[in-house]
Scaffold this motif. Sequence first.
Motif, mmCIF file in Angstrom:
data_model
loop_
_atom_site.group_PDB
_atom_site.id
_atom_site.type_symbol
_atom_site.label_atom_id
_atom_site.label_comp_id
_atom_site.label_asym_id
_atom_site.label_seq_id
_atom_site.Cartn_x
_atom_site.Cartn_y
_atom_site.Cartn_z
ATOM 1 N N ALA A 1 0.836 -1.198 0.000
ATOM 2 C CA ALA A 1 0.000 0.000 0.000
ATOM 3 C C ALA A 1 0.871 1.248 0.000
ATOM 4 N N THR A 2 1.929 1.225 0.818
ATOM 5 C CA THR A 2 2.850 2.362 0.882
ATOM 6 C C THR A 2 3.500 2.617 -0.470
ATOM 7 N N SER A 3 3.973 1.555 -1.122
ATOM 8 C CA SER A 3 4.638 1.720 -2.410
ATOM 9 C C SER A 3 3.641 2.122 -3.505
ATOM 10 N N LEU A 4 2.393 1.708 -3.344
ATOM 11 C CA LEU A 4 1.386 2.051 -4.343
ATOM 12 C C LEU A 4 1.075 3.546 -4.370
ATOM 13 N N TYR A 5 1.320 4.235 -3.246
ATOM 14 C CA TYR A 5 1.157 5.687 -3.265
ATOM 15 C C TYR A 5 1.987 6.291 -4.402
ATOM 16 N N ASN A 6 3.260 5.884 -4.460
ATOM 17 C CA ASN A 6 4.164 6.427 -5.474
ATOM 18 C C ASN A 6 3.832 5.910 -6.866
ATOM 19 N N VAL A 7 3.508 4.622 -6.964
ATOM 20 C CA VAL A 7 3.218 4.038 -8.270
ATOM 21 C C VAL A 7 1.976 4.681 -8.883
ATOM 22 N N VAL A 8 0.933 4.807 -8.069
ATOM 23 C CA VAL A 8 -0.305 5.422 -8.558
ATOM 24 C C VAL A 8 -0.042 6.855 -9.018
ATOM 25 N N ASP A 9 0.732 7.608 -8.227
ATOM 26 C CA ASP A 9 1.087 8.974 -8.621
ATOM 27 C C ASP A 9 1.768 8.999 -9.982
ATOM 28 N N ARG A 10 2.745 8.105 -10.171
ATOM 29 C CA ARG A 10 3.522 8.110 -11.415
ATOM 30 C C ARG A 10 2.676 7.715 -12.620
#
Length: 451
Positions: free
Chosen positions: A31-40
Amino acid sequence: MSTVDPGKLETEKIGRLLWQYSVPAVVATMATSLYNVVDRVFIGQGAGSMAISGLALCFPIMTLIQAFGTLVGVGASSKISIVLGMNDKDWAERILGNAILLTFVIWACICTSCLFFLDPLLRLFGGSEQTIPYASAYLKIIIPGSIFSNLAYSYSNIIRASGSPGKSMQFMLIGVGANVILDPLFIFGLNMGIEGAAYATVISMFISACFTMQFFMGQKTYIRFHRQKIRMRSSTIKDIVSIGLSPFLMNVAASVVNIILNNKLHNYGGDLAIGAYGIINSYAILFVMFVIGICQGMQPIVGYNYGAGKIERSKKALFLAFYAATVVTTFGFILIELAPAFMAGLFTKDIELINITKTGLRIVFLLHPLLGFQIVTGNFFQSIGKAKLSIFLSLTRQVLFLIPALYICSSFWGLSGVWGAIPVADGLSVLLAIYILNRQFFWNKSSQLKD
């Protein structure tokens, strides 16, 4: 699965415990890493390839901010697991209280410093006139809001260590859900571009932080905040920092490597190469964070049993974590090698950027199946309080191996050499981890771990 009795850590079957603790931890870290992935993904599709490159410039600062979050979160949660194994609840609550004070002090310092020197830092990181405006607009929102991400991340680790892995997962998922909703609303609906992505992330992390902090104020929580225990104690701060120093230094090293890497990419491939690394790093982080989740699930099991003197149970948890991590990293390798163009195309429609990313993905992921072993080994030594070994293993891949490899390989093979330096460092760090683990376990016939 929301609550696990800490006492069961020394009696329940290791496989069942690892499942109970790792599944929520994996979901939380993903979930934490998805913050960045979703943004990108949304930024790439909504603001273009230069926006992706601008976001990639933010990696060193964002990694540095994350480093301080892991310093407190991992250090406090690891120590809490050990002292709970010693049946010392009072000590665990003192660690809890000191951790929140340390989080705010560190945030104030890092926020002020980064914002003051923001534009010079971005130029140092390989930024250009085309990419710095995007990076600056994003970070001016993200940096002040990082207090929420640090609180959410740090205390989700502690929630897990105190016996409630399901709650930790739930609170992080709430934030991710909010981010998935807010990103397209702000970027496309309100036409806010990269700034919209930043606002969406900060608001989402604020929501997660509220749930996380509220957990430690409830009467039914096993350990919770007490006003008289929220006081700075040098001995407690030292305990937190000494154990959390390993992942902290690993993140700091990653920040330094990102600076060197961005400059090398800019020299040999321009702004688009930096954007390509932003996409590649998104996938690398996704699989690494999956493994980190397994490690976080392993951590309370290993720490508690080590504190209780049950070394063989700690070892069993370690080897089960090895197996699970290797399955994950091997799956990542297969997925990337089979469909690199498709994976790149999820982030951008720019054909030139897709082609650069496709080549980079295939090279960077060459030895990815072995990487899980190295990560688990370092986290194991951290979990049992052997900070020096954990720090050494963490730093060798980033500093001892990767930095020299970047300079040597790029001088011979240009951009391909920059990509190739990463699997070279992976392979050497795995060999070192095998040697150290073998020396700790199998050269010691008493089956006790060496200091």
